[in-house]
Each structure stands twice: as structure tokens, then as C-alpha cells.
Design an enzyme around this catalytic site. Structure first.
Site, PDB file in Angstrom:
ATOM      1  N   ASN A  21       5.812  -2.210   4.085  1.00 42.02           N
ATOM      2  CA  ASN A  21       5.210  -0.992   3.537  1.00 42.02           C
ATOM      3  C   ASN A  21       5.000  -1.173   2.030  1.00 42.02           C
ATOM      4  OD1 ASN A  21       5.026   1.573   2.207  1.00 42.02           O
ATOM      5  ND2 ASN A  21       5.653   2.553   4.106  1.00 42.02           N
ATOM      6  N   ASP A  52       3.469   1.000  -0.086  1.00 43.33           N
ATOM      7  CA  ASP A  52       3.173   2.263  -0.804  1.00 43.33           C
ATOM      8  C   ASP A  52       3.637   2.233  -2.257  1.00 43.33           C
ATOM      9  OD1 ASP A  52       2.280   3.286   1.571  1.00 43.33           O
ATOM     10  OD2 ASP A  52       3.995   4.618   1.906  1.00 43.33           O
ATOM     11  N   HIS A  53       4.837   1.647  -2.474  1.00 46.14           N
ATOM     12  CA  HIS A  53       5.413   1.782  -3.810  1.00 46.14           C
ATOM     13  C   HIS A  53       4.787   0.859  -4.851  1.00 46.14           C
ATOM     14  CE1 HIS A  53       7.747   4.969  -2.461  1.00 46.14           C
ATOM     15  NE2 HIS A  53       8.530   4.251  -1.668  1.00 46.14           N
ATOM     16  N   HIS A  69       1.090   4.535   3.899  1.00 44.02           N
ATOM     17  CA  HIS A  69       1.110   5.954   4.257  1.00 44.02           C
ATOM     18  C   HIS A  69       0.083   6.659   3.376  1.00 44.02           C
ATOM     19  CE1 HIS A  69       3.803   9.789   4.876  1.00 44.02           C
ATOM     20  NE2 HIS A  69       2.523  10.029   5.103  1.00 44.02           N
ATOM     21  N   ARG A 122      -1.013   9.822   2.208  1.00 46.30           N
ATOM     22  CA  ARG A 122      -0.499  11.194   2.186  1.00 46.30           C
ATOM     23  C   ARG A 122      -1.605  12.188   1.844  1.00 46.30           C
ATOM     24  NH1 ARG A 122       4.754  12.693   1.846  1.00 46.30           N
ATOM     25  NH2 ARG A 122       6.240  11.023   2.205  1.00 46.30           N
ATOM     26  N   ARG A 171      -0.574  10.733  -3.332  1.00 48.30           N
ATOM     27  CA  ARG A 171       0.262  10.439  -4.502  1.00 48.30           C
ATOM     28  C   ARG A 171       0.408   8.942  -4.766  1.00 48.30           C
ATOM     29  NH1 ARG A 171       6.264  11.417  -2.141  1.00 48.30           N
ATOM     30  NH2 ARG A 171       5.485  13.450  -1.568  1.00 48.30           N
ATOM     31  N   GLU A 228       0.344   4.979   8.406  1.00 53.42           N
ATOM     32  CA  GLU A 228       1.204   6.148   8.646  1.00 53.42           C
ATOM     33  C   GLU A 228       0.443   7.365   8.148  1.00 53.42           C
ATOM     34  OE1 GLU A 228       4.868   5.896   6.531  1.00 53.42           O
ATOM     35  OE2 GLU A 228       5.463   4.085   7.588  1.00 53.42           O
ATOM     36  N   THR A 277      10.351  11.325   0.219  1.00 55.59           N
ATOM     37  CA  THR A 277       9.932  10.399   1.256  1.00 55.59           C
ATOM     38  C   THR A 277       9.967  11.163   2.577  1.00 55.59           C
ATOM     39  OG1 THR A 277      10.391   8.241   2.286  1.00 55.59           O
ATOM     40  CG2 THR A 277      12.296   9.489   1.514  1.00 55.59           C
ATOM     41  N   THR A 278       9.515  10.523   3.658  1.00 57.62           N
ATOM     42  CA  THR A 278       9.471  11.219   4.946  1.00 57.62           C
ATOM     43  C   THR A 278      10.873  11.726   5.312  1.00 57.62           C
ATOM     44  OG1 THR A 278       7.780   9.622   5.542  1.00 57.62           O
ATOM     45  CG2 THR A 278       8.639  10.993   7.316  1.00 57.62           C
ATOM     46  N   GLU A 289       8.551   4.711  16.670  1.00 62.48           N
ATOM     47  CA  GLU A 289       9.323   4.101  15.586  1.00 62.48           C
ATOM     48  C   GLU A 289      10.557   4.971  15.414  1.00 62.48           C
ATOM     49  OE1 GLU A 289       7.339   3.239  11.803  1.00 62.48           O
ATOM     50  OE2 GLU A 289       9.268   3.539  10.784  1.00 62.48           O
ATOM     51  N   HIS A 322      12.852   3.009   8.076  1.00 61.82           N
ATOM     52  CA  HIS A 322      13.315   3.961   7.069  1.00 61.82           C
ATOM     53  C   HIS A 322      14.699   3.592   6.560  1.00 61.82           C
ATOM     54  CE1 HIS A 322      13.087   7.380   4.522  1.00 61.82           C
ATOM     55  NE2 HIS A 322      11.898   7.684   5.021  1.00 61.82           N
ATOM     56  N   PHE A 354      10.805   0.146   0.659  1.00 60.65           N
ATOM     57  CA  PHE A 354      11.490   0.284  -0.632  1.00 60.65           C
ATOM     58  C   PHE A 354      12.365  -0.918  -0.997  1.00 60.65           C
ATOM     59  CE2 PHE A 354      14.769   1.807  -3.507  1.00 60.65           C
ATOM     60  CZ  PHE A 354      13.970   2.337  -4.511  1.00 60.65           C
TER      61      PHE A 354
END
Ligand code: PXP
Length: 236
Positions: A6, A8-9, A42, A44, A48, A69, A99-100, A150, A187, A210
């Protein structure tokens, strides 16, 4: 046993300065060179971190599996049908969350997800649901027609020594397999707590963000991914 990274970050960092870098597309290529089996983002509602531009470019550039996602909204379905990721993991989303927060609660959903899922699948996209390790959710997941789930490993990740959480995940993973669903997990997974999850043969793919991105700050993304790949592939 696969790893979807992932990214995203990487976009979170970019957005911290509203810059054009670091670019998540570049990150995806580095993750692939480190051995990632897939890339997860993801998109969103509030955009963001990941933006449509990222998703569109990722679709063109990456050579592995693209997992999107997203919340089960009309807007997201339109974007997904345009971009056509390889798979979509439906997640709950609430404004302002860091986060989710937890899996989808299929028992208390207002809307019927079945036609929404069928529409994506008819367009060649595999669909899965992000769920807490609760056997009741599995029954509903089967009814919804998805190909995979998941399992939310957040509770386990916070307390990886607790046998109870691992047993819960194991039971749900087995029940899902019995029903013909593919089982993924994600997660809060890091380089240490993943070891308990690797004992569960039903899990065929991990979604990790992360911990890998945080390690990449010190060793580079390619190596951070490669170290996680070593742990995952070395385990079986
Ligand atoms: N799976 C889902 C459904 C998520 O929402 C997230 C967080 O974006 C992850 C996996 C990855 O979690 P983490 O960043 O803690 O590895």
C-alpha cells in the site's frame, strides 16, 4: 503467499507540502523492483493522499496487480469502471478518520451491496470486502457474491502475543475458505507481528503499507519491500 504494498503514504508525504513529489507512481515501480506482487491504493472521498491522476497512471505503469481500496459509493464505482483496477477491496470510510476504522459491518449495512458488486465484476474486476474477524460477517460476504475477503488484522497487530485474536482470525479464515472465498489479511501488519499470521495457511495475500513506508525512510523502498518479501516467501 503474496504481498500487495500500500503506497498511500508516499502520497501523504507529497500532500504534506502540496508538491509533485514524492510520486506514488515512482514508488510503485520501486515496490515492484523490490518484489511486490501487487500495489494497493485507497482513493478516499476527500482525496487526502491518492488522487485520480495517481490511479490512472498506476493503471498504465505497473506490471503487477492493482488493488483499489474504496468506499462503495456511486462516485467510486464510476472511477473504478473507467480505470479498471484488477481488484477492488470495499472498505468503510468515515470523514476525518486517521486510517480505516474496522471492517465493513455487513449485518447492519443500509444498502444492498450485491448489485454494486455484480456491476464491478461484470466489468472484469475482482471484488473483495474488508471485514473484522467475525464469523457472522462471512455468511453475509458469501451472500454478497464477492471472490475474496480481507481480514482486518488491526486488533491482532496491536497485541500479537494474544492467542485469542490469532485464533479468531484462524477460525474466520477457515470458514471463508470452506465457503470458497480467497482470504487476504491487512492493517497494522509489520515486520515482526506478521510471523503469527504466517502460520495460517488460508491467508494467501497480505496488504501492508505503513510499516513498509516507514522503514523505507531509512533503507529505501525497494529494500524495505524486499525485506518483507523475504519474511513472507521464506515462511512457506
Ligand atoms: N487494508 C486496508 C483495508 C486498509 O485500509 C489499510 C490501511 O490503508 C491497510 C490494509 C494497510 O494498513 P497498514 O498501512 O497499517 O499496513
Amino acid at each position: 503467499m503474496e504481498l500487495s504494498v500500500n503506497i498511500d503514504h508516499i502520497a501523504t508525504l507529497r500532500e504534506a507540502r502540496k508538491e509533485l513529489f514524492p510520486d506514488p507512481v515512482y514508488a510503485a515501480v520501486e515496490a515492484e523492483l523490490g518484489g511486490a506482487d501487487g500495489i494497493t491504493v485507497h482513493l478516499r472521498g476527500d482525496r487526502r493522499h491518492i488522487k485520480e491522476r495517481d490511479l490512472e497512471l498506476l493503471r498504465k505503469v505497473i506490471k503487477t496487480e492493482l488493488n483499489l481500496e474504496m468506499a462503495a459509493t456511486k462516485e467510486m464505482a464510476q472511477i473504478a469502471l473507467k480505470v479498471k483496477p484488477d481488484r477492488i477491496t470495499l472498505v468503510p470510510e468515515s470523514p476525518g478518520e486517521v486510517t480505516t476504522q474496522g471492517g465493513l459491518d455487513l449485518l447492519n449495512l443500509k444498502e444492498n451491496l450485491k448489485p454494486y458488486i455484480a456491476n464491478l465484476q461484470e466489468n472484469g474486476i475482482k471484488v473483495g470486502l474488508f471485514l473484522d474477524p467475525d464469523p457472522e460477517q462471512i455468511k453475509e460476504a458469501v451472500r454478497s457474491g464477492v471472490q475474496y475477503i480481507e481480514i482486518n488484522t488491526n486488533e491482532f497487530s496491536k497485541n500479537p502475543k494474544s492467542r485469542d485474536e490469532l485464533i479468531k482470525i484462524a477460525r474466520v479464515a477457515k470458514a471463508a475458505r470452506r465457503e470458497g472465498l480467497t482470504v487476504h489479511a491487512g492493517h497494522g501488519i509489520d515486520y515482526k507481528n506478521i510471523k503469527g499470521l504466517l502460520t495460517l495457511s488460508e491467508i494467501t495475500s497480505f496488504s501492508i503499507g505503513f510499516a513498509i513506508i516507514a522503514r523505507a525512510v531509512f533503507v529505501g523502498l525497494r529494500q524495505a519491500v524486499n525485506e518483507m518479501i523475504g519474511i513472507i516467501k521464506g515462511a512457506r
